[in-house]
Design a protein around this motif. Sequence first.
Motif, mmCIF file in Angstrom:
data_model
loop_
_atom_site.group_PDB
_atom_site.id
_atom_site.type_symbol
_atom_site.label_atom_id
_atom_site.label_comp_id
_atom_site.label_asym_id
_atom_site.label_seq_id
_atom_site.Cartn_x
_atom_site.Cartn_y
_atom_site.Cartn_z
ATOM 1 N N MET A 1 49.256 41.972 45.821
ATOM 2 C CA MET A 1 48.576 40.723 45.441
ATOM 3 C C MET A 1 48.591 40.582 43.923
ATOM 4 S SD MET A 1 45.315 40.301 47.994
ATOM 5 C CE MET A 1 44.431 41.730 47.389
ATOM 6 N N GLY A 2 48.432 39.340 43.441
ATOM 7 C CA GLY A 2 48.325 39.090 42.027
ATOM 8 C C GLY A 2 46.896 39.201 41.556
ATOM 9 N N LEU A 3 46.704 38.965 40.258
ATOM 10 C CA LEU A 3 45.371 39.100 39.678
ATOM 11 C C LEU A 3 44.368 38.182 40.363
ATOM 12 C CD1 LEU A 3 43.557 40.288 37.396
ATOM 13 C CD2 LEU A 3 44.264 38.326 35.996
ATOM 14 N N ALA A 4 44.728 36.913 40.563
ATOM 15 C CA ALA A 4 43.779 35.965 41.147
ATOM 16 C C ALA A 4 43.325 36.418 42.527
ATOM 17 C CB ALA A 4 44.414 34.578 41.220
ATOM 18 N N GLU A 5 44.276 36.899 43.335
ATOM 19 C CA GLU A 5 43.926 37.350 44.684
ATOM 20 C C GLU A 5 43.075 38.613 44.639
ATOM 21 O OE1 GLU A 5 47.408 34.763 44.748
ATOM 22 O OE2 GLU A 5 46.998 36.633 43.664
ATOM 23 N N ASP A 6 43.401 39.530 43.717
ATOM 24 C CA ASP A 6 42.624 40.769 43.601
ATOM 25 C C ASP A 6 41.180 40.479 43.198
ATOM 26 O OD1 ASP A 6 44.814 42.281 44.271
ATOM 27 O OD2 ASP A 6 45.332 42.802 42.204
ATOM 28 N N VAL A 7 41.015 39.600 42.209
ATOM 29 C CA VAL A 7 39.660 39.285 41.745
ATOM 30 C C VAL A 7 38.871 38.588 42.836
ATOM 31 C CG1 VAL A 7 38.325 37.915 40.103
ATOM 32 C CG2 VAL A 7 40.306 39.220 39.307
ATOM 33 N N GLU A 8 39.489 37.616 43.486
ATOM 34 C CA GLU A 8 38.774 36.899 44.538
ATOM 35 C C GLU A 8 38.384 37.833 45.678
ATOM 36 O OE1 GLU A 8 38.976 32.828 47.215
ATOM 37 O OE2 GLU A 8 40.716 33.427 46.027
ATOM 38 N N ALA A 9 39.274 38.740 46.021
ATOM 39 C CA ALA A 9 38.963 39.674 47.100
ATOM 40 C C ALA A 9 37.732 40.511 46.770
ATOM 41 C CB ALA A 9 40.163 40.573 47.370
ATOM 42 N N VAL A 10 37.649 40.978 45.527
ATOM 43 C CA VAL A 10 36.520 41.818 45.121
ATOM 44 C C VAL A 10 35.219 41.021 45.094
ATOM 45 C CG1 VAL A 10 35.533 43.016 43.141
ATOM 46 C CG2 VAL A 10 37.846 43.554 43.874
ATOM 47 N N VAL A 11 35.236 39.868 44.416
ATOM 48 C CA VAL A 11 33.980 39.137 44.222
ATOM 49 C C VAL A 11 33.572 38.409 45.497
ATOM 50 C CG1 VAL A 11 32.735 37.464 42.824
ATOM 51 C CG2 VAL A 11 34.501 38.887 41.765
ATOM 52 N N ALA A 12 34.491 37.687 46.115
ATOM 53 C CA ALA A 12 34.139 36.969 47.340
ATOM 54 C C ALA A 12 33.743 37.941 48.442
ATOM 55 C CB ALA A 12 35.311 36.098 47.785
ATOM 56 N N GLY A 13 34.375 39.111 48.456
ATOM 57 C CA GLY A 13 33.987 40.111 49.437
ATOM 58 C C GLY A 13 32.563 40.574 49.253
ATOM 59 N N SER A 14 32.158 40.774 47.997
ATOM 60 C CA SER A 14 30.784 41.188 47.721
ATOM 61 C C SER A 14 29.798 40.095 48.102
ATOM 62 C CB SER A 14 30.636 41.552 46.247
ATOM 63 O OG SER A 14 29.312 41.956 45.964
ATOM 64 N N VAL A 15 30.146 38.838 47.806
ATOM 65 C CA VAL A 15 29.275 37.723 48.172
ATOM 66 C C VAL A 15 29.129 37.654 49.693
ATOM 67 C CG1 VAL A 15 29.056 35.207 48.180
ATOM 68 C CG2 VAL A 15 29.744 36.399 46.081
ATOM 69 N N ALA A 16 30.253 37.744 50.407
ATOM 70 C CA ALA A 16 30.205 37.661 51.861
ATOM 71 C C ALA A 16 29.388 38.793 52.469
ATOM 72 C CB ALA A 16 31.631 37.686 52.423
ATOM 73 N N ALA A 17 29.397 39.954 51.823
ATOM 74 C CA ALA A 17 28.641 41.100 52.330
ATOM 75 C C ALA A 17 27.180 41.082 51.888
ATOM 76 C CB ALA A 17 29.299 42.395 51.852
ATOM 77 N N GLY A 18 26.776 40.068 51.127
ATOM 78 C CA GLY A 18 25.379 39.938 50.730
ATOM 79 C C GLY A 18 25.030 40.606 49.427
ATOM 80 N N GLY A 19 26.049 40.988 48.629
ATOM 81 C CA GLY A 19 25.761 41.648 47.355
ATOM 82 C C GLY A 19 25.058 40.742 46.369
ATOM 83 N N VAL A 20 25.555 39.514 46.228
ATOM 84 C CA VAL A 20 24.928 38.486 45.396
ATOM 85 C C VAL A 20 25.071 37.170 46.136
ATOM 86 C CG1 VAL A 20 25.287 39.637 43.172
ATOM 87 C CG2 VAL A 20 27.073 38.130 44.077
ATOM 88 N N PRO A 21 24.141 36.203 45.932
ATOM 89 C CA PRO A 21 24.260 34.927 46.649
ATOM 90 C C PRO A 21 25.492 34.126 46.227
ATOM 91 C CG PRO A 21 22.024 35.250 45.818
ATOM 92 C CD PRO A 21 22.874 36.290 45.172
ATOM 93 N N GLY A 22 25.771 34.117 44.911
ATOM 94 C CA GLY A 22 26.891 33.340 44.423
ATOM 95 C C GLY A 22 27.374 33.855 43.094
ATOM 96 N N ALA A 23 28.641 33.574 42.766
ATOM 97 C CA ALA A 23 29.233 34.080 41.540
ATOM 98 C C ALA A 23 30.392 33.194 41.116
ATOM 99 C CB ALA A 23 29.734 35.515 41.740
ATOM 100 N N ALA A 24 30.645 33.174 39.809
ATOM 101 C CA ALA A 24 31.837 32.539 39.252
ATOM 102 C C ALA A 24 32.481 33.519 38.293
ATOM 103 C CB ALA A 24 31.482 31.236 38.539
ATOM 104 N N TRP A 25 33.818 33.442 38.170
ATOM 105 C CA TRP A 25 34.519 34.422 37.355
ATOM 106 C C TRP A 25 35.645 33.777 36.564
ATOM 107 C CZ3 TRP A 25 34.659 34.363 42.713
ATOM 108 C CH2 TRP A 25 35.879 33.992 43.293
ATOM 109 N N TRP A 26 35.994 34.442 35.465
ATOM 110 C CA TRP A 26 37.163 34.084 34.645
ATOM 111 C C TRP A 26 37.723 35.403 34.138
ATOM 112 C CZ3 TRP A 26 39.756 34.620 30.159
ATOM 113 C CH2 TRP A 26 40.638 33.612 29.766
ATOM 114 N N VAL A 27 38.936 35.717 34.542
ATOM 115 C CA VAL A 27 39.549 36.989 34.189
ATOM 116 C C VAL A 27 40.967 36.704 33.708
ATOM 117 C CG1 VAL A 27 40.259 39.263 35.011
ATOM 118 C CG2 VAL A 27 38.173 38.208 35.927
ATOM 119 N N SER A 28 41.354 37.312 32.603
ATOM 120 C CA SER A 28 42.735 37.201 32.123
ATOM 121 C C SER A 28 43.300 38.594 31.896
ATOM 122 C CB SER A 28 42.807 36.398 30.826
ATOM 123 O OG SER A 28 42.171 37.083 29.758
#
Length: 395
Positions: A1-28
């Motif tokens: 996967m590329g960077l965008a997919e890797d980041v989304e997998a990590v953060v969206a996965g945590s949100v879906a598992a109840g880690g945080v209610p919501g999040a936004a990210w910017w990674v370069s």
Amino acid sequence: MGLAEDVEAVVAGSVAAGGVPGAAWWVSRGGEVARGAAGAHTPGGDDRIGPDTVFRIASITKPVVAAAAMALVDDGTLVLDDPVDDVLPELADRRVLADPADPAAGTVPARRAITVRDVLTFRLGLGLDFTVPWPSPTVAALGDAGLPAGRPNPQATPEPDEWLRRLATVPLAYQPGERWLYHTGASVLGVLVARVAGRPLPDVVAERVLDPLGMADTGFGVPEHARGRLGPHWTPPSDDGTRALYDPADGQWARPPAFPDGGDGLVATVDDLATFARMLAAGGRTPRGNRVLSAAAVRAMTTEQAGPVDDEGGGWGLGIGVRRADEPGGRHAGSFGWDGGLGGSWWTDPVSGATAILLTNQMWSSPEPPAVFGDLRAVAFGAAPPAGSCRAGEA
């Protein structure tokens, strides 16, 4: 996967598992940019977070206000090694505890005046000491003076002159220049910047930093045009998984505060913080080449000056965190940025060229961030994400 997919997998996965209610990210990293959002303003709700959501950024405020101060250093309005006495006479002729752990031991005179550099490096003699039992004597005394430490409370804090008057009733814990103590220096810096410029701190920060960079969604209190993008903010989940409301969407950050705190008072979007990070990484220039800070000012900000601030390689420059040592597989020495206890983080690694910004709508329960922050940094700064990433139960 590329960077965008890797980041989304990590953060969206945590949100879906109840880690945080919501999040936004910017990674370069390596010429790639990942920008996105996951989750909701309300836990389990359908009021979706977006990349343009406005967040309370807490202590990530510190580097932004420090940049405004360094712009005043650039034009000679402030001089780093000048005493602050003329501008902040309340802090002249300080008394210092003879024993920081025992107020009954009395006080001694300060050996010298507090300087602008002391304020920026958090070595003015007052602040949070994480190496002693809580609360330290000076923190307790500040609480007795009506300046309690703890979660930001912008609408209940006295206006700047009264805030400084109360601060000045408490003796210093350490001699000026002697020891790094957290947070209070940033609040003092905000008063110093406003007084030396002759205008309220929000106006100075806007003129010197926000407007030149086009950071239109950043401010002390959410800007009027962005109020519909500020949602509620939540405490960490309790043992039964429920969260308490810390601040509603129309709460303390929805309007200008009585005390614009240079330590934790701003709101911002991930895009605005990315713009700020890129300016520092570019030596003080905007993408169009306009100069916000001199290269010398950026070097001074992002050069470690205060000695170790923890046992994990952390250091401090002028109003900003600077890593003193490499992290195995992560940020290199010289990386700069800071974290916000209301649930945000920004770090730039000048060695790898990577930047990672993550903002959430849930405060941290301790100085150790929820697992999603470490997982995102692992992706952004070059290490493989930990096995079984998205460790929401640890958040």
